[in-house]
Design an enzyme around this catalytic site. Structure first.
Site: not given
Ligand code: DAK
Length: 259
Positions: A67, A110, A113, A133
């Site tokens: 997400a 997400g 998921e 998360e």
């Molecule tokens: N959200 C927003 N931006 C993201 C992102 C994300 N999840 N993942 C990556 N980006 C963006 C980065 O901020 C970066 O943007 P700029 O800095 O260039 O503006 C760009 O994408 C490239 O990312 P990285 O520079 O970080 O790329 P790397 O190759 O170095 O790293 C990575 C890739 C996937 C390991 C890293 O980006 C990362 O850790 N991303 C976050 C992964 C994460 O934590 N995902 C879980 C998010 S929480 C719900 C439904 C769903 C959910 C919750 C509630 N309801 C129905 C209520 C779900 C929650 C989640 O998924």
């Protein structure tokens, strides 16, 4: 169908539709807008008699990194409650036609998921699955604790959810999270092959069979068997069942119409 963050081809192949996430700079992060576009598309494709199978992919580089964290960062619990994103996720679950996720690169949070909400997953060698998360101070909210646990078992799901570690495509295959692993360049070819096999069957029987398999997660064995029996009987009310069995006897390929 034209959207900002997804590309949709309702006629990717005969009876097969394709949805491709298209937010590459943000690694296909699932903003609310992306999810609304997926929801509206799935609803339309589910109602389209010409479509029998849906493929959902993020392309060869990344499936979805979760997400949109930037969009969620400042939200309060009441914002989350009022936005009610679950109605969007529920639409995916409600889709009666089979959805195959074609996953390459990251499928995180997400994104994982979303793939698990689909009915089958074809992964490439670069696929990485995770529920990270916990590392940003929260926990899975769109089914991760439930679907992952059912798919790969408690101890593995617990480790992934509590540490946020990613698993490789190889591990995902070994754990039963994905159907198979293919080289990235063959992802769509292989996924299409699977989709075609399903699209060639009776759409009526496919719908009823999908519903019955999913029932296994929501009922006791006896309740599930009863549910299966009713759907089995129901296939005998279809022209497709008559056609399928007649074709077998006449040694020809059946022509299913979804009736
Ligand atoms: N959200 C927003 N931006 C993201 C992102 C994300 N999840 N993942 C990556 N980006 C963006 C980065 O901020 C970066 O943007 P700029 O800095 O260039 O503006 C760009 O994408 C490239 O990312 P990285 O520079 O970080 O790329 P790397 O190759 O170095 O790293 C990575 C890739 C996937 C390991 C890293 O980006 C990362 O850790 N991303 C976050 C992964 C994460 O934590 N995902 C879980 C998010 S929480 C719900 C439904 C769903 C959910 C919750 C509630 N309801 C129905 C209520 C779900 C929650 C989640 O998924």
């Amino acid at each position: 169908m034209s959207f900002e963050f997804i590309k949709v081809n309702p006629q990717y192949a005969k009876h097969i539709a394709l949805i491709e996430l298209n937010r590459p700079k943000e690694l296909n992060a699932l903003s609310r807008q992306v999810m609304l576009e997926i929801r509206d598309t799935l609803k339309a494709l589910d109602e389209d008699d010409n479509v029998r199978v849906i493929i959902l992919t993020g392309g060869e580089k990344v499936f979805a990194a979760g997400a949109d964290i930037k969009q969620m960062a400042d939200a309060t619990a009441i914002d989350m409650l009022n936005i009610d994103q679950f109605s969007t996720w529920d639409q995916i679950k409600k889709t009666r036609k089979p959805i195959i996720a074609a996953v390459s690169g990251f499928a995180l949070g997400g994104g994982c998921e979303l793939a698990m909400t689909c009915d089958m997953i074809i992964a490439t060698e670069t696929a990485k699955f995770g529920q990270p998360e916990i590392k940003i101070g929260t926990m899975p909210g769109a089914g991760g604790t439930q679907r992952l646990t059912r798919a790969i078992g408690k101890v593995r799901a617990m480790e992934m959810v509590l540490t946020g570690k990613f698993i490789s495509a190889e591990e995902a295959l070994q754990y039963g999270l994905v159907n198979r692993i293919v080289p990235a360049e063959l992802m769509m070819h292989e996924t299409l092959g699977l989709a075609k096999q399903i699209a060639a069957q009776s759409p009526v029987a496919i719908k009823l069979a999908k519903e019955a398999v999913n029932q296994a997660f929501n009922s006791t064995l006896d309740e599930g068997l009863m549910f299966e029996r009713k759907n089995f009987y129901l296939t005998f009310a279809s022209e497709d069942q008559k056609e399928g069995m007649a074709a077998f006897v006449e040694k020809r390929t059946p022509e299913f119409k979804g009736k």
